[in-house]
Design an enzyme around this catalytic site. Structure first.
Site, PDB file in Angstrom:
ATOM      1  CB  CYS A 143      -0.981  -0.001   1.163  1.00 33.98           C
ATOM      2  SG  CYS A 143      -0.213   0.007   2.801  1.00 33.98           S
ATOM      3  CG  HIS A 152      -4.178  -0.308   4.225  1.00 35.13           C
ATOM      4  ND1 HIS A 152      -3.418  -1.104   3.399  1.00 35.13           N
ATOM      5  CD2 HIS A 152      -5.267   0.049   3.513  1.00 35.13           C
ATOM      6  CE1 HIS A 152      -4.044  -1.231   2.234  1.00 35.13           C
ATOM      7  NE2 HIS A 152      -5.157  -0.535   2.273  1.00 35.13           N
ATOM      8  CG  HIS A 168      -6.443   0.257  -1.062  1.00 35.67           C
ATOM      9  ND1 HIS A 168      -6.425  -0.817  -0.225  1.00 35.67           N
ATOM     10  CD2 HIS A 168      -7.667   0.251  -1.644  1.00 35.67           C
ATOM     11  CE1 HIS A 168      -7.575  -1.453  -0.276  1.00 35.67           C
ATOM     12  NE2 HIS A 168      -8.359  -0.809  -1.146  1.00 35.67           N
TER      13      HIS A 168
END
Length: 161
Positions: free
Chosen positions: A64, A116, A132
């Site tokens: 990510c 993340h 992502h």
């Protein structure tokens, strides 16, 4: 008398030129920023379908933060490499103030710290979409309406002016 009149006319001309050019500069700046945001989103979404790879920063696989890092690097914007460090850049803003080009951060899998990140691609009244790299599906677009992301949302950062 003619000199005073000439001086006043020149002063008015320079003053009006100055104020006009600052308006033009603001409009130019907004256009440039919009173009930059669109370029970033295009660069990131060009990678949809690329597999997930821990530590990855290339078309052979992204994690990510690698996707976000590489995307911003393509526009000569240097960000830290990890999502945890990227979350310290820019200004934290409320989710309802988010706009395209902002970064969105999560604490997934009951993590105690941010782990993340995604790049916001679209904002609607009740939903934010972001590109992502997910561990299961690779580079995709997801939504804050999805329970997994709704429950793990942490913050939005504005890193662009």
């Amino acid at each position: 008398m003619k000199r005073i009149l000439l001086f006043l006319l020149l002063a008015i001309a320079f003053t009006s030129c100055k104020s006009t050019s600052s308006v033009v500069n603001k409009n130019e700046s907004k256009k440039e920023n919009r173009a930059l945001v669109n370029n970033l989103i295009e660069k990131a979404t060009d990678n949809i379908g690329v597999r997930y790879k821990a530590g990855g920063t290339t078309k052979s696989g992204f994690d990510c933060s690698g996707l976000v890092y590489t995307t911003f690097e393509s526009e000569s914007i240097n960000l830290p490499r990890s999502s945890y460090e990227q979350a310290k850049i820019g200004k934290v803003i409320p989710l309802n103030d988010a706009r395209k080009g902002d970064l969105i951060f999560f604490k997934t899998n009951k993590s105690k710290q941010i782990n993340h990140v995604g790049l916001i691609t679209e904002v609607n009244s009740d939903e934010v979409k972001f590109v992502h790299s997910s561990t299961s599906k690779g580079v995709i677009i997801s939504s804050t309406k999805e329970p997994y992301y709704k429950n793990s949302f942490e913050q939005v950062n504005r890193v662009l002016p």
